[in-house]
Design a protein around this motif. Structure first.
Motif, short mmCIF file in Angstrom:
data_model
loop_
_atom_site.label_atom_id
_atom_site.label_comp_id
_atom_site.label_asym_id
_atom_site.label_seq_id
_atom_site.Cartn_x
_atom_site.Cartn_y
_atom_site.Cartn_z
N LYS A 1 -10.12 5.71 0.73
CA LYS A 1 -10.71 5.60 1.58
C LYS A 1 -10.66 6.08 2.95
N HIS B 1 -5.03 4.45 0.75
CA HIS B 1 -5.35 4.10 -0.88
C HIS B 1 -5.68 2.64 -0.83
N THR B 2 -6.77 2.32 -1.83
CA THR B 2 -6.97 0.80 -1.85
C THR B 2 -6.18 0.43 -3.15
N MET B 3 -6.21 -0.90 -3.23
CA MET B 3 -5.27 -1.61 -4.25
C MET B 3 -6.37 -1.39 -5.60
N ALA B 4 -7.51 -0.92 -5.34
CA ALA B 4 -8.52 -0.88 -6.74
C ALA B 4 -8.16 0.75 -7.25
N GLY B 5 -7.43 1.53 -6.25
CA GLY B 5 -7.08 2.97 -6.77
C GLY B 5 -7.90 3.99 -6.33
N ASP B 6 -8.71 3.38 -5.33
CA ASP B 6 -9.65 4.53 -4.67
C ASP B 6 -9.04 4.97 -3.52
N GLY C 1 -6.87 -4.80 1.81
CA GLY C 1 -7.38 -4.06 0.41
C GLY C 1 -6.68 -2.90 0.25
N ASP D 1 -3.10 -0.35 -0.31
CA ASP D 1 -1.44 -0.67 -0.77
C ASP D 1 -0.62 0.67 -0.25
#
Length: 73
Positions: free
Chosen positions: A35, A28-33, A57, A59
């Motif tokens: 990957k 899970h990316t810090m931008a909420g996506d 990048g 979280d």
């Protein structure tokens, strides 16, 4: 590692053939996506704590990494 992901692997059997491995890891990316990171690597006999992936990048992990290895004869 703050905001990062790292995957280390070992091949502790010193008399076994090298191992060819692939991995897949849902993060899970810090931008909420979401990957999925994937890759492949070779582990020589006796290898210990080899870093096979490092990224930033993230979280959290959405899954445990899946690592599949087979002997390379």
């Amino acid at each position: 590692m703050l905001g990062g992901a790292q995957l280390n692997c070992s091949h502790v059997e010193t008399k076994a053939p090298p191992q060819f491995c692939t991995f897949s890891w849902d993060l899970h990316t810090m931008a909420g996506d979401q990957k999925v990171v994937e890759g492949s690597f070779m582990l020589p006999p006796g290898a210990s704590n080899v870093q096979v992936y490092q990224g930033s990048g993230f979280d959290s992990a959405l899954s445990n990494p899946i690592v599949i290895c087979r002997g390379n004869k």
